[in-house]
Design a protein around this motif. Structure first.
Motif, short mmCIF file in Angstrom:
data_model
loop_
_atom_site.label_atom_id
_atom_site.label_comp_id
_atom_site.label_asym_id
_atom_site.label_seq_id
_atom_site.Cartn_x
_atom_site.Cartn_y
_atom_site.Cartn_z
N CYS A 12 -3.69 3.59 -7.20
CA CYS A 12 -4.18 3.31 -5.86
C CYS A 12 -5.37 2.36 -5.96
O CYS A 12 -6.28 2.57 -6.76
N ILE A 13 -5.36 1.32 -5.13
CA ILE A 13 -6.47 0.36 -5.21
C ILE A 13 -7.74 0.91 -4.59
O ILE A 13 -8.82 0.37 -4.80
N ARG A 14 -7.63 1.97 -3.83
CA ARG A 14 -8.83 2.54 -3.20
C ARG A 14 -9.50 3.58 -4.09
O ARG A 14 -10.70 3.56 -4.29
N CYS A 15 -8.69 4.52 -4.62
CA CYS A 15 -9.30 5.61 -5.38
C CYS A 15 -8.95 5.56 -6.86
O CYS A 15 -9.43 6.36 -7.64
N LYS A 16 -8.10 4.61 -7.24
CA LYS A 16 -7.66 4.46 -8.64
C LYS A 16 -6.89 5.68 -9.12
O LYS A 16 -6.76 5.92 -10.32
N GLY A 17 -6.36 6.44 -8.16
CA GLY A 17 -5.61 7.64 -8.51
C GLY A 17 -4.14 7.34 -8.69
O GLY A 17 -3.66 6.24 -8.42
N LYS A 30 -4.31 11.42 -1.93
CA LYS A 30 -5.76 11.53 -1.80
C LYS A 30 -6.27 10.75 -0.60
O LYS A 30 -7.09 11.22 0.16
N CYS A 31 -5.77 9.51 -0.48
CA CYS A 31 -6.23 8.61 0.57
C CYS A 31 -5.39 8.70 1.84
O CYS A 31 -5.75 8.13 2.86
N ASN A 32 -4.23 9.43 1.75
CA ASN A 32 -3.31 9.48 2.88
C ASN A 32 -2.83 8.09 3.28
O ASN A 32 -2.81 7.74 4.46
N ILE A 33 -2.47 7.33 2.28
CA ILE A 33 -1.95 6.00 2.54
C ILE A 33 -0.68 5.78 1.72
O ILE A 33 -0.42 6.51 0.77
N LYS A 34 0.07 4.77 2.10
CA LYS A 34 1.23 4.43 1.30
C LYS A 34 1.38 2.91 1.22
O LYS A 34 0.95 2.18 2.11
N MET A 44 0.85 -4.09 -3.23
CA MET A 44 -0.32 -3.29 -3.55
C MET A 44 -1.63 -3.87 -3.05
O MET A 44 -2.68 -3.57 -3.60
N LEU A 45 -1.59 -4.72 -2.05
CA LEU A 45 -2.84 -5.27 -1.54
C LEU A 45 -3.34 -4.44 -0.37
O LEU A 45 -2.59 -3.75 0.30
N GLU A 46 -4.63 -4.55 -0.13
CA GLU A 46 -5.26 -3.81 0.96
C GLU A 46 -4.53 -4.04 2.29
O GLU A 46 -4.36 -3.13 3.08
N GLU A 47 -4.09 -5.26 2.51
CA GLU A 47 -3.44 -5.59 3.78
C GLU A 47 -2.07 -4.95 3.92
O GLU A 47 -1.52 -4.91 5.02
#
Ligand code: ZN
Length: 55
Positions: A12-17, A30-34, A44-47
């Protein structure tokens, strides 16, 4: 084809998990994102991040 081994590299680019693989998404609980997987390529970009609605 998206090989399972790729998941060893992708985090994950946000939490590195670690990410869980769905049929067409990589999911960070962890981040509730996909992240969408299109044509077997994870985006895998933020956008590209899609928020998972909380119950
Ligand atoms: Zn995360």
């Amino acid at each position: 084809m998206l090989k399972e081994e790729i998941l060893d590299f992708i985090v994950c680019i946000r939490c590195k998990g670690d990410l869980k693989k769905d049929e067409s998404y990589l999911i960070c609980n962890k981040c509730n994102i996909k992240y969408p997987i299109k044509n077997s390529i994870p985006h895998m970009l933020e956008e590209h991040i899609i928020a998972i609605d909380e119950e």
